[in-house]
Design a protein around this motif. Structure first.
Motif, PDB file in Angstrom:
ATOM      1  N   ASN A   1      30.053  -8.685   6.448  1.00  0.00           N
ATOM      2  CA  ASN A   1      29.299  -7.829   7.364  1.00  0.00           C
ATOM      3  C   ASN A   1      29.761  -6.379   7.222  1.00  0.00           C
ATOM      4  N   LEU A   2      28.852  -5.542   6.733  1.00  0.00           N
ATOM      5  CA  LEU A   2      29.172  -4.128   6.503  1.00  0.00           C
ATOM      6  C   LEU A   2      28.559  -3.232   7.570  1.00  0.00           C
ATOM      7  N   SER A   3      28.351  -3.762   8.765  1.00  0.00           N
ATOM      8  CA  SER A   3      27.721  -2.982   9.841  1.00  0.00           C
ATOM      9  C   SER A   3      28.505  -1.714  10.159  1.00  0.00           C
ATOM     10  N   ALA A   4      29.804  -1.849  10.321  1.00  0.00           N
ATOM     11  CA  ALA A   4      30.626  -0.682  10.682  1.00  0.00           C
ATOM     12  C   ALA A   4      30.608   0.361   9.575  1.00  0.00           C
TER      13      ALA A   4
ATOM     14  N   PRO B   1      23.002   7.256  17.076  1.00  0.00           N
ATOM     15  CA  PRO B   1      22.245   6.109  17.616  1.00  0.00           C
ATOM     16  C   PRO B   1      21.459   5.364  16.534  1.00  0.00           C
ATOM     17  N   THR B   2      20.751   6.135  15.687  1.00  0.00           N
ATOM     18  CA  THR B   2      19.952   5.501  14.641  1.00  0.00           C
ATOM     19  C   THR B   2      20.837   4.826  13.606  1.00  0.00           C
ATOM     20  N   ALA B   3      21.940   5.483  13.256  1.00  0.00           N
ATOM     21  CA  ALA B   3      22.868   4.910  12.287  1.00  0.00           C
ATOM     22  C   ALA B   3      23.465   3.607  12.796  1.00  0.00           C
ATOM     23  N   ALA B   4      23.755   3.550  14.091  1.00  0.00           N
ATOM     24  CA  ALA B   4      24.306   2.324  14.685  1.00  0.00           C
ATOM     25  C   ALA B   4      23.291   1.186  14.597  1.00  0.00           C
TER      26      ALA B   4
ATOM     27  N   GLY C   1       0.801  -1.219   0.000  1.00  0.00           N
ATOM     28  CA  GLY C   1       0.000   0.000   0.000  1.00  0.00           C
ATOM     29  C   GLY C   1       0.833   1.268   0.000  1.00  0.00           C
ATOM     30  N   ALA C   2       0.364   2.231   0.792  1.00  0.00           N
ATOM     31  CA  ALA C   2       1.042   3.534   0.853  1.00  0.00           C
ATOM     32  C   ALA C   2       2.429   3.422   1.471  1.00  0.00           C
ATOM     33  N   ASN C   3       2.675   2.359   2.205  1.00  0.00           N
ATOM     34  CA  ASN C   3       3.991   2.183   2.818  1.00  0.00           C
ATOM     35  C   ASN C   3       5.094   1.990   1.792  1.00  0.00           C
ATOM     36  N   LEU C   4       4.711   1.568   0.575  1.00  0.00           N
ATOM     37  CA  LEU C   4       5.716   1.280  -0.444  1.00  0.00           C
ATOM     38  C   LEU C   4       6.588   2.501  -0.732  1.00  0.00           C
ATOM     39  N   SER C   5       5.968   3.616  -1.015  1.00  0.00           N
ATOM     40  CA  SER C   5       6.748   4.817  -1.343  1.00  0.00           C
ATOM     41  C   SER C   5       7.514   5.334  -0.128  1.00  0.00           C
ATOM     42  N   VAL C   6       6.926   5.191   1.053  1.00  0.00           N
ATOM     43  CA  VAL C   6       7.616   5.625   2.271  1.00  0.00           C
ATOM     44  C   VAL C   6       8.850   4.769   2.519  1.00  0.00           C
ATOM     45  N   LEU C   7       8.708   3.457   2.326  1.00  0.00           N
ATOM     46  CA  LEU C   7       9.847   2.551   2.511  1.00  0.00           C
ATOM     47  C   LEU C   7      10.958   2.868   1.522  1.00  0.00           C
ATOM     48  N   ASN C   8      10.596   3.118   0.283  1.00  0.00           N
ATOM     49  CA  ASN C   8      11.608   3.450  -0.715  1.00  0.00           C
ATOM     50  C   ASN C   8      12.363   4.723  -0.343  1.00  0.00           C
ATOM     51  N   ALA C   9      11.612   5.732   0.095  1.00  0.00           N
ATOM     52  CA  ALA C   9      12.234   7.025   0.387  1.00  0.00           C
ATOM     53  C   ALA C   9      13.073   7.008   1.657  1.00  0.00           C
ATOM     54  N   SER C  10      12.566   6.360   2.708  1.00  0.00           N
ATOM     55  CA  SER C  10      13.234   6.458   4.004  1.00  0.00           C
ATOM     56  C   SER C  10      14.189   5.311   4.324  1.00  0.00           C
ATOM     57  N   LEU C  11      14.055   4.184   3.595  1.00  0.00           N
ATOM     58  CA  LEU C  11      14.890   3.025   3.933  1.00  0.00           C
ATOM     59  C   LEU C  11      15.649   2.459   2.739  1.00  0.00           C
ATOM     60  N   TYR C  12      14.939   2.059   1.709  1.00  0.00           N
ATOM     61  CA  TYR C  12      15.582   1.352   0.608  1.00  0.00           C
ATOM     62  C   TYR C  12      16.546   2.239  -0.176  1.00  0.00           C
ATOM     63  N   THR C  13      16.158   3.496  -0.432  1.00  0.00           N
ATOM     64  CA  THR C  13      17.057   4.394  -1.167  1.00  0.00           C
ATOM     65  C   THR C  13      18.332   4.695  -0.385  1.00  0.00           C
ATOM     66  N   PRO C  14      18.261   5.098   0.886  1.00  0.00           N
ATOM     67  CA  PRO C  14      19.500   5.333   1.646  1.00  0.00           C
ATOM     68  C   PRO C  14      20.372   4.086   1.770  1.00  0.00           C
ATOM     69  N   LEU C  15      19.732   2.950   1.970  1.00  0.00           N
ATOM     70  CA  LEU C  15      20.498   1.712   2.085  1.00  0.00           C
ATOM     71  C   LEU C  15      21.214   1.385   0.791  1.00  0.00           C
ATOM     72  N   LYS C  16      20.507   1.490  -0.325  1.00  0.00           N
ATOM     73  CA  LYS C  16      21.113   1.156  -1.604  1.00  0.00           C
ATOM     74  C   LYS C  16      22.251   2.115  -1.929  1.00  0.00           C
ATOM     75  N   GLN C  17      22.065   3.381  -1.627  1.00  0.00           N
ATOM     76  CA  GLN C  17      23.130   4.346  -1.898  1.00  0.00           C
ATOM     77  C   GLN C  17      24.376   4.034  -1.069  1.00  0.00           C
ATOM     78  N   ALA C  18      24.173   3.741   0.186  1.00  0.00           N
ATOM     79  CA  ALA C  18      25.305   3.438   1.057  1.00  0.00           C
ATOM     80  C   ALA C  18      25.990   2.141   0.642  1.00  0.00           C
TER      81      ALA C  18
ATOM     82  N   ALA D   1      28.637   5.604   7.402  1.00  0.00           N
ATOM     83  CA  ALA D   1      28.078   6.324   6.253  1.00  0.00           C
ATOM     84  C   ALA D   1      26.745   6.980   6.581  1.00  0.00           C
ATOM     85  N   LEU D   2      25.967   6.387   7.462  1.00  0.00           N
ATOM     86  CA  LEU D   2      24.627   6.896   7.749  1.00  0.00           C
ATOM     87  C   LEU D   2      24.573   7.858   8.933  1.00  0.00           C
TER      88      LEU D   2
END
Length: 511
Positions: free
Chosen positions: A331-334, A347-350, A284-301, A339-340
């Motif tokens: 493992n790319l946690s560090a 805290p959130t980046a960790a 649903g509407a979560n799709l665009s929110v997930l792309n903007a707030s999670l998937y795009t930043p993750l993919k870029q990093a 990067a984030l």
């Protein structure tokens, strides 16, 4: 136990009539029944849960009566076969108790349907089969649920004192002849004239059904060092089976039938839930929110670290893969945390780094396990509220998925086991059942036909697999029995008749 839910499907497909043909082209029902070169007067079967008649995640009387060895034995009686005695459970609910405590759960059943999806739960009953109540006397079915190849030749596998520590099997403890006996020795003590052996599935199955939560022990020939979910070394499986066959031969029993191992990833436990179950409508509407707030930043990093292929944006027009944790990835946690941090704060980046360091989207080579369907979309306790949905914003755990890399280990082991089993069957002059080929046939689009009914490996509606997605229904075991009977006839020139598959039990639906 979590409830198992499946997609809306037409249960009437189970009874779909397509023709009057049958895939069992060696039916000898119109021929005089003879034993040929075999002696069926004392038939003994060895194996694991598939041999015992285990189904719906439990062992119970109806399942035992529909076990493929018992089905075969009834046909053998027409050619001089004797009684076939099984270590029957105390009830039809399944489950085991020891010392007043339940050590095995009751069977699964379909309680009801919700929006077309079956609600599968355990029977609400207290088990009445006590492990400590010893069964004595002659027994023909030595199928032990949970047994691996080497367990059949391990002394003490039926020692009741070892059940609580996991060194002994509660099902075998019910009828083992002593605290130090071996399943093989107890089978030989029955003085059989003919035997069947189907073993080796569990040497790889528990690794697969736990999503690879074990170790591939290839090269380690000491099974005493194995964990419960490890893949057995092929030499251990071959050596164990050879020991069994040679012991029978040394005892004067030279005629029998042996089956190879089906490809475990062809069963409903691995094929029911697709790798890409996330529809745009469900997101649903979560799709665009997930792309903007999670998937795009993750993919870029991740792209900056050369791992951009782990994540792609969610599609608004096609089904999407789930998010999983792949412990084989670097493992790319560090790196992600660093990067984030500027955009998300430390805290959130960790948290992001820790959660997504080995995350990726599933691929067609991954197998989402059947119980995982009820996990996808559920809330992860303790995770940040914005990223706490399993499979969507939070990776499914290792135990939820058999990854492509893990599946490759499973295939390699099964291939090695099967090569040895075929070689040993030929070496000892035994009838050979290619159970792997039969399962692949059952898993194909056309399935298997018998007297106008089509059977497939589809969960619930295929008619052959029980509600645990691993073990067969009575009809499934009848199909297996016919395959065994066919190869026995071919090898020993007997004319044992095939059984009527449709008269056995399938999946029971609520009234």
């Amino acid at each position: 136990m979590k409830k198992i839910l499946i997609s809306t499907i037409a249960v009437s497909a189970l009874f779909f009539t397509i023709s009057c043909e049958t895939d069992f082209d060696t039916d000898v029902s119109s021929i005089q029944v003879t034993n040929g070169e075999a002696n069926f007067s004392k038939y003994v079967s060895l194996g694991n849960s598939l041999t015992s008649g285990f189904r719906d995640n439990a062992l119970y009387i109806d399942g035992q009566n529909d076990s493929y060895p018992n089905i075969m034995a009834q046909q053998m009686k027409l050619a001089g076969g004797g009684a076939f005695v099984q270590p029957l459970m105390a009830d039809n609910n399944g489950g085991l108790i020891l010392g007043g405590t339940a050590v095995q759960a009751t069977k699964l059943y379909i309680k009801s349907f919700t929006n077309g999806a079956p609600d599968i739960v355990n029977v609400n009953a207290t088990p009445t089969t006590n492990v400590a109540t010893k069964i004595t006397g002659s027994l023909n079915n030595m199928g032990i649920p949970g047994a691996k190849s080497f367990h059949l030749i391990t002394p003490g596998y039926g020692n009741i004192a070892g059940v609580s520590t996991g060194t002994a099997n509660p099902y075998y403890a019910r009828f083992s002849s002593s605290a130090t006996s071996r399943v093989l020795d107890d089978a030989i003590a029955q003085k059989p004239t003919f035997y069947s052996l189907w073993i080796g599935n569990n040497d790889v199955l528990s690794y697969a059904t736990t999503g690879g939560m074990g170790t591939d022990q290839k090269g380690n020939t000491n099974p005493a060092t194995y964990g419960p979910n490890d893949i057995s070394d092929p030499a251990v499986v071959a050596g164990s089976i050879q020991t069994i066959l040679q012991t029978f031969k040394n005892s004067g029993v030279t005629k029998g039938v042996i089956a190879n191992i089906p490809s475990v990833t062809s069963i409903p436990y691995f094929t029911t839930v697709p790798y890409n179950p996330l529809t745009p409508a469900a997101l649903g509407a979560n799709l665009s929110v997930l792309n903007a707030s999670l998937y795009t930043p993750l993919k870029q990093a991740l792209t900056a670290f050369g791992a951009g292929n782990r994540i792609n944006l969610l599609s608004a027009t096609a089904t999407n893969p789930v998010l999983i944790k792949d412990v084989s990835l670097t493992n790319l946690s560090a790196e992600l945390t660093l990067a984030l941090t500027p955009s998300l704060g430390a805290p959130t980046a960790a948290a992001f780094g820790q959660i997504y360091g080995q995350a990726r989207q599933s691929t067609p080579g991954d197998y989402i396990l059947l119980p995982t369907k009820s996990v996808i979309g559920s809330t992860v306790s303790g995770a940040p509220a914005s990223i706490n949905v399993y499979g969507i914003s939070y990776p499914l755990e290792n135990q939820h998925v058999l990854t492509a890399a893990e599946a490759a280990k499973v295939k390699a082991a099964v291939d090695a086991y099967n090569a040895s089993i075929k070689s040993l069957a030929d070496s000892y002059g035994l009838a050979f059942v290619d159970a792997n080929a039969k399962m692949n046939e059952l898993n194909g689009l056309s399935g298997i036909q018998f007297d106008g009914v089509k059977y497939t490996a589809k969960f619930v509606t295929g008619g052959t697999f029980s509600l645990d997605g691993v073990h067969l229904t009575g009809r499934g075991y009848a199909i297996v029995a016919n395959e065994f009977l066919k190869m026995i006839n071919q090898k020993y020139k007997s004319t044992l008749p095939m059984v009527e598959v449709n008269k056995y039990q399938g999946v029971t639906f609520p009234k």
